[in-house]
Design a protein around this motif. Structure first.
Motif, PDB file in Angstrom:
ATOM      1  N   UNK A 126       0.835  -1.203   0.000  1.00  0.00           N
ATOM      2  CA  UNK A 126       0.000   0.000   0.000  1.00  0.00           C
ATOM      3  C   UNK A 126       0.876   1.262   0.000  1.00  0.00           C
ATOM      4  N   UNK A 127       1.946   1.236   0.797  1.00  0.00           N
ATOM      5  CA  UNK A 127       2.846   2.402   0.863  1.00  0.00           C
ATOM      6  C   UNK A 127       3.606   2.546  -0.458  1.00  0.00           C
ATOM      7  N   UNK A 128       4.059   1.407  -1.003  1.00  0.00           N
ATOM      8  CA  UNK A 128       4.884   1.438  -2.216  1.00  0.00           C
ATOM      9  C   UNK A 128       4.090   1.997  -3.395  1.00  0.00           C
ATOM     10  N   UNK A 129       2.831   1.545  -3.549  1.00  0.00           N
ATOM     11  CA  UNK A 129       2.072   1.990  -4.729  1.00  0.00           C
ATOM     12  C   UNK A 129       1.712   3.475  -4.650  1.00  0.00           C
ATOM     13  N   UNK A 130       1.789   4.065  -3.452  1.00  0.00           N
ATOM     14  CA  UNK A 130       1.496   5.503  -3.326  1.00  0.00           C
ATOM     15  C   UNK A 130       2.773   6.322  -3.088  1.00  0.00           C
ATOM     16  N   UNK A 131       3.939   5.678  -3.251  1.00  0.00           N
ATOM     17  CA  UNK A 131       5.234   6.349  -3.040  1.00  0.00           C
ATOM     18  C   UNK A 131       5.340   7.008  -1.666  1.00  0.00           C
ATOM     19  N   UNK A 132       4.801   6.327  -0.641  1.00  0.00           N
ATOM     20  CA  UNK A 132       4.916   6.854   0.730  1.00  0.00           C
ATOM     21  C   UNK A 132       6.339   6.569   1.201  1.00  0.00           C
ATOM     22  N   UNK A 133       7.116   7.624   1.487  1.00  0.00           N
ATOM     23  CA  UNK A 133       8.494   7.328   1.915  1.00  0.00           C
ATOM     24  C   UNK A 133       8.717   7.573   3.404  1.00  0.00           C
ATOM     25  N   UNK A 134       7.648   8.005   4.108  1.00  0.00           N
ATOM     26  CA  UNK A 134       7.800   8.154   5.562  1.00  0.00           C
ATOM     27  C   UNK A 134       6.933   7.120   6.287  1.00  0.00           C
ATOM     28  N   UNK A 135       6.679   5.991   5.632  1.00  0.00           N
ATOM     29  CA  UNK A 135       5.857   4.945   6.251  1.00  0.00           C
ATOM     30  C   UNK A 135       6.575   4.270   7.408  1.00  0.00           C
ATOM     31  N   UNK A 136       5.796   3.616   8.264  1.00  0.00           N
ATOM     32  CA  UNK A 136       6.398   2.945   9.420  1.00  0.00           C
ATOM     33  C   UNK A 136       5.586   1.691   9.750  1.00  0.00           C
ATOM     34  N   UNK A 137       6.283   0.611   9.994  1.00  0.00           N
ATOM     35  CA  UNK A 137       5.625  -0.630  10.444  1.00  0.00           C
ATOM     36  C   UNK A 137       6.176  -0.944  11.832  1.00  0.00           C
ATOM     37  N   UNK A 166      12.625 -11.798  14.655  1.00  0.00           N
ATOM     38  CA  UNK A 166      13.264 -12.112  13.367  1.00  0.00           C
ATOM     39  C   UNK A 166      12.553 -11.399  12.222  1.00  0.00           C
ATOM     40  N   UNK A 167      11.219 -11.362  12.275  1.00  0.00           N
ATOM     41  CA  UNK A 167      10.456 -10.717  11.194  1.00  0.00           C
ATOM     42  C   UNK A 167      10.759  -9.225  11.127  1.00  0.00           C
ATOM     43  N   UNK A 168      10.900  -8.578  12.275  1.00  0.00           N
ATOM     44  CA  UNK A 168      11.141  -7.135  12.273  1.00  0.00           C
ATOM     45  C   UNK A 168      12.520  -6.824  11.688  1.00  0.00           C
ATOM     46  N   UNK A 169      13.537  -7.576  12.114  1.00  0.00           N
ATOM     47  CA  UNK A 169      14.888  -7.336  11.585  1.00  0.00           C
ATOM     48  C   UNK A 169      14.961  -7.745  10.108  1.00  0.00           C
ATOM     49  N   UNK A 170      14.301  -8.839   9.747  1.00  0.00           N
ATOM     50  CA  UNK A 170      14.271  -9.264   8.339  1.00  0.00           C
ATOM     51  C   UNK A 170      13.591  -8.207   7.482  1.00  0.00           C
ATOM     52  N   UNK A 171      12.499  -7.651   7.994  1.00  0.00           N
ATOM     53  CA  UNK A 171      11.782  -6.588   7.272  1.00  0.00           C
ATOM     54  C   UNK A 171      12.686  -5.381   7.064  1.00  0.00           C
ATOM     55  N   UNK A 172      13.401  -4.986   8.125  1.00  0.00           N
ATOM     56  CA  UNK A 172      14.304  -3.829   8.024  1.00  0.00           C
ATOM     57  C   UNK A 172      15.324  -4.061   6.900  1.00  0.00           C
ATOM     58  N   UNK A 173      15.874  -5.283   6.850  1.00  0.00           N
ATOM     59  CA  UNK A 173      16.875  -5.585   5.819  1.00  0.00           C
ATOM     60  C   UNK A 173      16.266  -5.563   4.417  1.00  0.00           C
ATOM     61  N   UNK A 178      15.467  -2.829  -0.882  1.00  0.00           N
ATOM     62  CA  UNK A 178      14.556  -2.203  -1.853  1.00  0.00           C
ATOM     63  C   UNK A 178      14.811  -0.695  -1.971  1.00  0.00           C
ATOM     64  N   UNK A 179      15.792  -0.187  -1.221  1.00  0.00           N
ATOM     65  CA  UNK A 179      16.079   1.259  -1.181  1.00  0.00           C
ATOM     66  C   UNK A 179      14.867   2.054  -0.701  1.00  0.00           C
ATOM     67  N   UNK A 180      14.027   1.404   0.118  1.00  0.00           N
ATOM     68  CA  UNK A 180      12.846   2.074   0.664  1.00  0.00           C
ATOM     69  C   UNK A 180      13.241   2.854   1.918  1.00  0.00           C
ATOM     70  N   UNK A 181      12.527   3.943   2.178  1.00  0.00           N
ATOM     71  CA  UNK A 181      12.798   4.715   3.394  1.00  0.00           C
ATOM     72  C   UNK A 181      11.798   4.379   4.506  1.00  0.00           C
ATOM     73  N   UNK A 182      10.929   3.400   4.227  1.00  0.00           N
ATOM     74  CA  UNK A 182       9.973   2.952   5.250  1.00  0.00           C
ATOM     75  C   UNK A 182      10.774   2.309   6.392  1.00  0.00           C
ATOM     76  N   UNK A 183      10.322   2.573   7.626  1.00  0.00           N
ATOM     77  CA  UNK A 183      11.077   2.054   8.774  1.00  0.00           C
ATOM     78  C   UNK A 183      10.315   0.925   9.495  1.00  0.00           C
ATOM     79  N   UNK A 184      11.071   0.058  10.152  1.00  0.00           N
ATOM     80  CA  UNK A 184      10.494  -1.103  10.853  1.00  0.00           C
ATOM     81  C   UNK A 184      10.998  -1.106  12.292  1.00  0.00           C
TER      82      UNK A 184
END
Ligand code: NJP
Length: 251
Positions: A126-137, A166-173, A178-184
């Motif tokens: 959802x964030x990617x298709x709208x180019x959200x670069x300050x997203x957070x999970x 593991x999922x949170x650190x894997x997501x961050x990686x 993906x060169x995304x600025x979304x944070x985990x």
């Protein structure tokens, strides 16, 4: 434009406190759970308190993938998409490894691991298709996701929360690849006074009450404050995990 946050498990405890804090901070919050009536009540409370944001209740059983997918599709139609995803819904069942029921283990896997993964994937798309670069999970993890307590009823729960670590650190990686600025971020509390232990010890509410009376516990609001702190960090700051225990907690 209003930022849209999804909070899973917003009907009680930590999720309700987080949803309230986000609405107080002006966000448009979609709160989901099975007991949607409780979220409707919280939404009305937020409105009468004059908070600047809104809480939109959504009925969803996150152990059912189809219900999660319909929820993301409804959020897309009604509110464009998700900017922040708080994976909070979770539970423990008293099922030891040597004698527990598979059904109890499966419920913990479905809610604590699979729902977190499905919501993460859908929120990212959802964030990617709208180019959200300050997203957070943000995943509401547990201190049980970092060490195993000598208590047989918590071992399987602990395994599901190790998975969240593991999922949170894997997501961050993956986000960095993906060169995304979304944070985990993972937030890992110790004992928090909610309905959690009453659900765990459903046949023995006195034991649950005694757990919460044994020390001065964290409150849902303490976790909500951490969520606000994480979301307010400047874009170059990636907070990986917050460990927080009650001051009196030993283990
Ligand atoms: O628990 P509780 P907490 N579909 O029982 C929802 C972690 N944690 O706030 O569907 C959708 O008051 C449920 O909603 P409902 C813990 O592992 C806690 O303490 O209406 N939602 C309710 O809103 C969990 O990840 C402690 O029943 C579902 C919420 O989840 C998170 O904190 C310590 C659902 C549970 O509210 C919140 O727990 C720790 C489903 N299938 C970590 N199943 C602690 N309390 O001591 C459940 O380290 N929910």
């Amino acid at each position: 434009k209003d930022r849209v946050a999804l909070v899973t498990g917003a009907s009680a405890g930590i999720g309700a406190a987080v949803a309230r804090a986000l609405v107080q901070n002006g966000m448009k919050v979609v709160g989901c759970a099975r007991n949607v009536d409780k979220i409707e009540k919280l939404s009305a409370e937020c409105q009468s308190a004059g908070y600047p944001g809104t809480l939109i209740p959504y009925k969803c059983d996150v152990s059912n993938e189809e219900e999660i997918l319909s929820m993301f599709s409804a959020i897309k139609t009604l509110h464009q998409g998700v900017d922040v995803c708080i994976n909070n819904a979770g539970l423990a069942r008293p099922e030891p490894l040597l004698s527990g029921k598979t059904e109890g283990w499966r419920t913990m896997i479905d809610v604590n691991v699979l729902a977190v993964s499905i919501c993460t994937r859908e929120a990212y798309q959802s964030m990617k298709e709208r180019n959200v670069d300050d997203g957070h999970i943000i995943n509401i993890n547990s201190m049980s996701g970092h060490r195993v307590l000598p208590s047989s009823i918590s071992h399987f729960y602990s395994a599901t929360k190790f998975a969240v670590t593991a999922l949170t650190e894997g997501l961050r990686q993956e986000l960095r690849e993906e060169k995304s600025r979304i944070r985990a971020t993972s937030i890992s509390p110790g004992l928090v006074e909610t309905e959690f232990a009453f659900k765990l010890f459903d046949k023995d509410p006195e034991k649950a009450a005694a757990t919460y009376e044994s020390i001065k516990c964290l409150k849902g609001e303490d976790i909500a404050n951490s969520v606000i702190y994480v979301l307010s960090a400047p874009p170059h700051v990636q907070i990986g995990d917050i460990h927080m225990r009650p001051t009196e907690q030993v283990s």
